[in-house]
Structures are given as structure tokens and as C-alpha cells.
Design a protein around this motif. Structure first.
Motif, PDB file in Angstrom:
ATOM      1  N   SER A 160       0.859  -1.179   0.000  1.00  0.00           N
ATOM      2  CA  SER A 160       0.000   0.000   0.000  1.00  0.00           C
ATOM      3  C   SER A 160       0.889   1.220   0.000  1.00  0.00           C
ATOM      4  CB  SER A 160      -0.919  -0.004   1.217  1.00  0.00           C
ATOM      5  OG  SER A 160      -0.155   0.086   2.400  1.00  0.00           O
ATOM      6  N   SER A 182      -7.898  -8.050  -1.849  1.00  0.00           N
ATOM      7  CA  SER A 182      -8.605  -6.924  -1.256  1.00  0.00           C
ATOM      8  C   SER A 182      -7.949  -5.612  -1.673  1.00  0.00           C
ATOM      9  CB  SER A 182      -8.663  -7.062   0.264  1.00  0.00           C
ATOM     10  OG  SER A 182      -7.591  -6.394   0.867  1.00  0.00           O
ATOM     11  N   THR A 228      -7.668  -1.569  -0.563  1.00  0.00           N
ATOM     12  CA  THR A 228      -7.867  -0.621   0.536  1.00  0.00           C
ATOM     13  C   THR A 228      -7.765   0.796  -0.008  1.00  0.00           C
ATOM     14  OG1 THR A 228      -6.821  -2.160   2.066  1.00  0.00           O
ATOM     15  CG2 THR A 228      -7.000   0.123   2.790  1.00  0.00           C
ATOM     16  N   ARG A 279      -7.912   5.038   1.228  1.00  0.00           N
ATOM     17  CA  ARG A 279      -7.982   6.037   2.300  1.00  0.00           C
ATOM     18  C   ARG A 279      -8.239   7.381   1.649  1.00  0.00           C
ATOM     19  NH1 ARG A 279      -3.157   5.635   5.730  1.00  0.00           N
ATOM     20  NH2 ARG A 279      -4.270   3.761   6.372  1.00  0.00           N
ATOM     21  N   THR A 308     -10.620   5.307   6.094  1.00  0.00           N
ATOM     22  CA  THR A 308     -10.073   4.122   5.436  1.00  0.00           C
ATOM     23  C   THR A 308     -11.159   3.069   5.293  1.00  0.00           C
ATOM     24  OG1 THR A 308      -7.938   4.584   6.435  1.00  0.00           O
ATOM     25  CG2 THR A 308      -8.255   2.378   5.550  1.00  0.00           C
ATOM     26  N   TYR A 309     -11.246   2.474   4.115  1.00  0.00           N
ATOM     27  CA  TYR A 309     -12.174   1.358   3.931  1.00  0.00           C
ATOM     28  C   TYR A 309     -11.584   0.370   2.941  1.00  0.00           C
ATOM     29  CZ  TYR A 309     -13.879   4.380   0.068  1.00  0.00           C
ATOM     30  OH  TYR A 309     -13.984   5.192  -1.027  1.00  0.00           O
ATOM     31  N   ARG A 310     -12.144  -0.844   2.974  1.00  0.00           N
ATOM     32  CA  ARG A 310     -11.518  -1.949   2.257  1.00  0.00           C
ATOM     33  C   ARG A 310     -12.599  -2.886   1.757  1.00  0.00           C
ATOM     34  NH1 ARG A 310      -9.979  -7.205   4.260  1.00  0.00           N
ATOM     35  NH2 ARG A 310     -11.023  -6.737   6.205  1.00  0.00           N
ATOM     36  N   GLN A 341     -13.044  -6.789  -0.266  1.00  0.00           N
ATOM     37  CA  GLN A 341     -12.329  -7.971  -0.718  1.00  0.00           C
ATOM     38  C   GLN A 341     -13.270  -8.872  -1.480  1.00  0.00           C
ATOM     39  OE1 GLN A 341     -11.237  -9.710   3.174  1.00  0.00           O
ATOM     40  NE2 GLN A 341     -12.516 -11.453   2.600  1.00  0.00           N
TER      41      GLN A 341
END
Length: 422
Positions: A260, A299, A301, A303, A309-311, A313
Motif C-alpha cells: 500500500s 482486497s 484498501t 484512504r 479508510t475502507y476496504r 475484498q
DNA sequence: TCTGGGGTCCTAGGACCC
DNA sequence: TCTGGGGTCCTAGGACCC
């Protein structure tokens, strides 16, 4: 009969930087002034990675922004990190530790557990404890004299107590935490100083009127389990000095890998985002192939510039290690859940890993064979000529780095994590 | 130009099956 | 036609570590 040593480099990155600069003829020792190793603020990586003891006295702590650190200490010296140097320093330290014990568990770049076996004729007791302390002192002194930096060594009957002991007064110290010393040396400490008690857990415990490690140790474990579930039992055991995990030099199987990156500018359009996903998939998939695994879950991610922040998958229809397929999936995920706000950070992670053997033998995927060939060829070229030798055409007139995240190197260190949940 | 990047493990809740 | 219960899989989110 054995003891565990925990060796912890004092202010690791900063000490290593200081030693290197002294060797290069610098007259200033960074360890003696308020100084930190910090990321690049222009690239929005501006946080404190390591601090000197004088910097700590200003209340500066690891992870805070350089901006915040300067507010606390206007004259603060900030130097950029040099990871290749730190890996070499770590290797050199382990080479010395090898002269003392055959079994070393590298826990991180600057920490290791040593299994210190007592001579067979030596019985547990004060003689054994004194022998262990003497060995630890010799080790600590040899590291300082030969490599120029200092370490703390904690000695205990298990990894947990050895680690707790190495956190006592710093720098350049040997501390013991034998079982009979636990009530005196560990129980009076604030509960958040116990390994695995972080900010959230400490706050909850304070809500139950538990402030010290001793209070936690004396609480009914059924109650702790009720409050904190499974991790509660673990910290209750730790508070009582209980830990039966072994020092092991066997690498832990890798469960997931990912890369990331906080971007130097906010991303506001889909095409740029897709290109960044490609740069992240390139490095992540390369690492996946290096460990001969395929991924079954991917997944993505995100921000936002507001630091939300969210993700998301999804499970892949079949395991793969092919860069282009992983990229395709990451874009599909992204398109489905991006909330259209500016993004400062993006990541790609792969998990539920399986062996790539079946996949390699499979002849059903003949249309994938050319992807495999391509990936293998590119991996080989990058290994031979450097990671920048080959990159996709779409990056040639782009401000975006063609490879994002950890760069693969032959000597890339892999440090298995401590087995925290037993 | 104020907030990194690499991991592991656990839990809650929903979907689905029998 | 009044809605049990166990189990698995999957996803999102959170906690912790260095």
C-alpha cells in the motif's frame, strides 16, 4: 535448563543512522541531540520512524507527524531513512549473536529472541542466573564495541518476560525478569506497558478499575474473558508471566502479502486509480510468485483525503499469481466501491494463499500460459537488471511509479512474527 | 507541507444449507 | 403456516505488533 534473551536495539534506525554518519566522518552524534528519522513530508510520508533519547524527552513519539514533533521541539533534526543500511546493521548484529547461541528467532529488524542453554551440570538458581547475566553483558558489550550501537538485553524464563525485561531502563542495559522477580518488577507497571495491551484494551481495563499489571494478574480470568474475549485470556496469562511459546528459527508460513502507498497527490479520477492499482499489483504479485504461492482472495484498501479508510475484498474464482488477472480483479473491486472522493492512499492485499504447484501443472489454463510466461520473464529480467529494467508502457509518460511498495531484493529480510495467540 | 507500511488474529453479522 | 438450531463460508472492521 535454559533462559530466553530478548535483544532490542536502542532507537534502532536512529542509532544506525548515527553510527553510519560518524563512520563517514561526521562529528555530530545524532543520539546525543534531539533528532528523528522521518519520512519525506513532500511525499506525505512525514511521520517519525525513530527518535533519539533527547528527542523523547520533548514528548516526541514514534508514529507522530514530523509537523507535530517540530511543534514540540523547534530545533529538531530530521534525517531520512536508509533501509538498506538498517538491514546490514541487523545482519551484522545477528552474526555476533550467533557466536553466543545457536538458536535465534529474529522478531523484527531490530529485535531477536535467543535460546540460552545452561551447561548441563548447572542447576537453576542464583549461579545460573548470574551466568546468564554475564553472557548477556558480554554480548551487549561486543555489539557496542564492534558495531558501535547499543542494545538492551532482557533475560527471563520465557519470551514474554524476556521481552518485558528488555523494555526496562534504556539504553545499553541488561535486565532480568525471573519468575520470582515478577511481583516486584512487573506488577507495579501501568497495564498498558504489558505486551499486547494497546490503547483500546488499556482504556477498557481502566473502565473496570484495572490500572496496573498486578491488578490484571489478580483479576478472575473468567471475568477478563467476558470483557475482552480471547485476547483477554492471553493478556491475563501475560500479566501472570505465563507464556509457553518457543524460541524458533523456523519461518512462519506467510498468510497474506500486500502493498500500500500514501500517494504524493490526491487521486480523483478512475484512470489514475487503475494505474496505481497496477503499480501495486506488480510488486505484490511479484512477491507472491517469489514465495511460490497463489492467492484466492484479493482486497483493495482506500484512504480518503479525509483519512477515512475502507476496504473491500472478494474471493477469486480460481487461485492465481498472474499480475494482469489480479489487476483486473482489483479494478473491478475498486469500481464497485470507490465513493468518488479524493484518495490519498491505496493498497492491494492478497490472502488465503495456496501452493502454486497444481496451477503450474495445469494444462487447462493454456490461455493463461502466456501470462505465466510473461510474468516469469519479467521477474527474471528485474532480478537480473534491476526492478526498473522493465515496466509497462502506460507508465512511460506518467508521474506514477511503475512499481509501488516494497522492492524485492535478494537479501530481503523476512522476519517471522511472534506467535501471539497460542 | 498534518496522520507510513508491513503483518497476524479475532469477532460480528449475513447468507446459505440441512 | 407461530419465526428452531447447528454449521460453514464470506466480508468488514478492529485490535495488536514492529
Amino acid at each position: 535448563m535454559f533462559y530466553v534473551f530478548h535483544v532490542d536495539v536502542n532507537s534502532a534506525y536512529l542509532s544506525w543512522e548515527a553510527v553510519y554518519r560518524l563512520q563517514q566522518g561526521d562529528s555530530l552524534d545524532l543520539r546525543t541531540i534531539p533528532a528523528v528519522v522521518g519520512g519525506s513530508e513532500a511525499d506525505r510520508h512525514g511521520i517519525v520512524l525513530a527518535k533519539s533519547i533527547p528527542a523523547k524527552k520533548y514528548g516526541i513519539h514514534t508514529g507522530e507527524t514530523l509537523y507535530g514533533a517540530r511543534q514540540k521541539c523547534p530545533g529538531l533534526v530530521v534525517v531520512p531513512p536508509r533501509y538498506e543500511l538498517y538491514i546490514k546493521c541487523s545482519e551484522a548484529m545477528v552474526a555476533i549473536m550467533n557466536q553466543y547461541v545457536p538458536l535465534i528467532q529474529r522478531y523484527s529488524i531490530d529485535e531477536a529472541f535467543l535460546h540460552y542453554q545452561l551447561p548441563p551440570d548447572m542447576m537453576p538458581g542464583q549461579g545460573a542466573e548470574a551466568a546468564a547475566v554475564a553472557a548477556a553483558r558480554r554480548l551487549k558489550t561486543q555489539i557496542r564495541q564492534e558495531l558501535g550501537f547499543t542494545v538492551n538485553v532482557g533475560i527471563g524464563p520465557n519470551k514474554l518476560l524476556a521481552k518485558m525485561a528488555s523494555e526496562f531502563q534504556k539504553p545499553d542495559q541488561v535486565h532480568t525478569l525471573f519468575r520470582h522477580e515478577v511481583p516486584e518488577k512487573m506488577w507495579p507497571l501501568p497495564v498498558q506497558e504489558l505486551f499486547f495491551v494497546g490503547r483500546a484494551t488499556a482504556r477498557k481495563l481502566r473502565g473496570y478499575n484495572i490500572f496496573s499489571i498486578g491488578q490484571l494478574a489478580a483479576t478472575d480470568p473468567k471475568l477478563i474473558h467476558c470483557w475482552l474475549k480471547k485476547p483477554g485470556l492471553l493478556i491475563w496469562q501475560y500479566a501472570n508471566g505465563l507464556d509457553d511459546s518457543r524460541v524458533t528459527d523456523e519461518p512462519m508460513p506467510v498468510k497474506s502479502i500486500g502493498n500500500s502507498n500514501t500517494l504524493s497527490f490526491d487521486v480523483t479520477d478512475r484512470a489514475t486509480a487503475h494505474q496505481i492499482l497496477l503499480a501495486l499489483c506488480e510488486t505484490t504479485a511479484m512477491r507472491l510468485r517469489k514465495i511460490r504461492r497463489c492467492a484466492q482472495v484479493i482486497s483493495v484498501t482506500l484512504r480518503s483525503s479525509e483519512l477515512i479508510t475502507y476496504r473491500h475484498q472478494c474471493r477469486l474464482t480460481s487461485p492465481t499469481d498472474v499480475t494482469s488477472l489480479l489487476w483486473q480483479e482489483s479494478c473491478r473491486l475498486f469500481d464497485n466501491f470507490w465513493r468518488k472522493e479524493p484518495l490519498r492512499h491505496m493498497g492491494v492485499h492478497l490472502s488465503d494463499l495456496c501452493s502454486n504447484e497444481y496451477y503450474q501443472l495445469s494444462l487447462f489454463h493454456q490461455h493463461l500460459e502466456k501470462h505465466h510466461q510473461l510474468d516469469r520473464t519479467i521477474d527474471a529480467l528485474r532480478l537480473r537488471f534491476g526492478t526498473r529494467a522493465v515496466f509497462r508502457g502506460c507508465f512511460s509518460h506518467s508521474p506514477i511509479q511503475p512499481l509501488m511498495g516494497g522492492v524485492l531484493q535478494d537479501q530481503e529480510a523476512e522476519y517471522p512474527m511472534m506467535v501471539s495467540y497460542l
